[in-house]
Design a protein around this motif. Structure first.
Motif, short mmCIF file in Angstrom:
data_model
loop_
_atom_site.label_atom_id
_atom_site.label_comp_id
_atom_site.label_asym_id
_atom_site.label_seq_id
_atom_site.Cartn_x
_atom_site.Cartn_y
_atom_site.Cartn_z
N UNK A 43 39.03 20.55 46.71
CA UNK A 43 38.53 20.34 45.83
C UNK A 43 37.50 19.56 45.50
N UNK A 44 36.51 20.08 44.85
CA UNK A 44 35.21 19.68 44.49
C UNK A 44 34.68 18.69 43.95
N UNK A 45 35.75 18.13 43.27
CA UNK A 45 35.33 16.43 42.92
C UNK A 45 35.64 15.86 43.97
N UNK A 46 36.69 16.28 44.84
CA UNK A 46 36.67 14.85 45.99
C UNK A 46 35.32 15.22 46.74
N UNK A 47 35.41 16.47 47.68
CA UNK A 47 33.83 16.86 48.19
C UNK A 47 32.62 16.27 47.20
N UNK A 48 32.38 16.06 45.93
CA UNK A 48 31.19 15.06 45.57
C UNK A 48 31.79 14.02 45.85
N UNK A 49 32.41 13.24 45.18
CA UNK A 49 32.88 12.10 45.29
C UNK A 49 32.61 11.26 47.07
N UNK A 50 33.14 12.15 47.58
CA UNK A 50 33.19 11.76 48.82
C UNK A 50 30.92 11.39 49.35
N UNK A 51 30.59 13.47 49.21
CA UNK A 51 29.41 13.20 49.47
C UNK A 51 28.23 12.38 49.10
N UNK A 52 29.09 11.55 47.45
CA UNK A 52 28.09 10.68 47.19
C UNK A 52 28.22 9.44 47.74
N UNK A 53 29.85 9.24 48.06
CA UNK A 53 30.14 7.79 49.17
C UNK A 53 28.85 8.16 50.80
N UNK A 69 20.84 1.55 55.34
CA UNK A 69 19.35 0.94 55.96
C UNK A 69 18.77 -0.11 54.93
N UNK A 70 19.21 -0.29 53.79
CA UNK A 70 18.48 -1.53 52.50
C UNK A 70 18.87 -3.14 53.22
N UNK A 71 20.36 -3.27 54.39
CA UNK A 71 20.64 -4.24 54.69
C UNK A 71 20.87 -4.50 56.28
N UNK A 72 19.94 -3.13 56.87
CA UNK A 72 19.77 -3.07 58.07
C UNK A 72 21.35 -3.44 58.80
N UNK A 73 22.46 -2.71 58.07
CA UNK A 73 23.57 -1.79 58.85
C UNK A 73 23.40 -1.22 59.58
N UNK A 74 22.52 -0.81 60.52
CA UNK A 74 23.15 0.49 61.56
C UNK A 74 23.76 0.89 62.19
N UNK A 75 24.49 -0.78 62.62
CA UNK A 75 26.26 -0.09 63.82
C UNK A 75 26.79 1.26 63.51
N UNK A 76 27.32 0.99 61.92
CA UNK A 76 28.33 2.95 61.67
C UNK A 76 27.60 3.62 61.54
N UNK A 77 25.75 3.78 61.76
CA UNK A 77 25.23 5.03 61.40
C UNK A 77 25.80 6.68 62.13
N UNK A 78 26.08 6.19 63.65
CA UNK A 78 26.37 7.37 64.18
C UNK A 78 28.15 7.74 63.49
N UNK A 79 28.97 7.16 62.92
CA UNK A 79 29.94 7.52 62.48
C UNK A 79 30.31 7.68 60.79
N UNK A 80 28.77 7.75 60.60
CA UNK A 80 28.42 8.40 59.42
C UNK A 80 28.20 9.81 58.81
N UNK A 81 26.98 9.61 60.30
CA UNK A 81 26.68 10.88 60.81
C UNK A 81 28.29 12.17 60.69
N UNK A 82 28.91 11.53 61.60
CA UNK A 82 30.18 12.35 62.24
C UNK A 82 31.25 12.72 60.73
N UNK A 83 31.29 11.64 60.03
CA UNK A 83 31.88 12.02 58.35
C UNK A 83 31.49 12.79 58.15
N UNK A 84 29.54 12.67 58.17
CA UNK A 84 28.91 13.87 57.17
C UNK A 84 29.50 15.32 57.69
N UNK A 85 28.73 14.95 59.34
CA UNK A 85 29.48 16.60 59.68
C UNK A 85 30.97 17.52 58.90
N UNK A 86 31.82 16.28 59.29
CA UNK A 86 32.96 16.72 58.99
C UNK A 86 32.80 16.99 57.44
#
Length: 168
Positions: A107-117, A126-143
């Motif tokens: 579903x393209x709309x689902x992928x678009x919403x996830x990409x936006x998220x 990055x604005x809030x200096x909350x860098x703890x979960x950036x590694x998880x985000x990179x994994x999710x983005x790769x998927x």
């Protein structure tokens, strides 16, 4: 909602000022309203809990009204942008399980919403200096990138609109 470049230093400065002003207003206003009510309507038992509570409620409502009134002021731009961004992300997060299932099915709309998220979350963290979960985000983005490639789909987060979440 469109993602915009935000000056982190300006955002943090303005956010800290707004938070400080709210704390001072809530403290002073609550005590002031409560003391006025206690002076006008003294309780012989010495229990003034209800007046103190009413002081907090009245002051909280006044602070909320002031924040709504100054919401469009240029000083509040970055703070309001982040508040709105957090609300947009909350809407997506509540539907994330369904979105991920739909994305797995192409579903393209689902992928678009996830990409936006993911893009918005990165900016927010990055604005809030909350860098703890950036590694998880990179994994999710790769998927997600794997799914986009698998279904031969390209998404542009500028096309994201919260209305598309209604289908999930």
């Amino acid at each position: 909602m469109l993602l915009e470049a935000i000056n982190k230093a300006r955002y943090r400065k303005h956010l800290n000022y707004v938070i400080g002003a709210c704390v001072v207003a809530l403290t002073g206003g609550s005590l002031g309203v409560a003391q006025c009510l206690i002076a006008l309507f003294p309780d012989p038992d010495g229990s003034h809990f209800h007046w103190n509570l009413l002081g907090v409620i009245v002051t909280s409502l006044m602070v909320a009204m002031v924040l709504l009134k100054v919401r469009r002021h240029s000083y509040m731009y970055e703070v309001v942008y982040v508040w709105d961004l957090k609300q947009a992300l909350n809407k997506i997060t509540r539907k994330m399980t369904k979105l991920k299932t739909a994305a797995e099915q192409g579903n393209v709309d689902a992928m678009l919403a996830i990409q936006f998220s993911y893009t918005a979350s990165k900016q927010l963290w990055e604005l809030d200096d909350n860098l703890i979960t950036m590694d998880d985000l990179a994994t999710w983005q790769a998927h997600l990138d794997t799914l986009l490639k698998q279904y031969n789909v390209t998404v542009d987060i500028k096309e994201y609109n919260a209305v598309l979440l209604k289908q999930f």
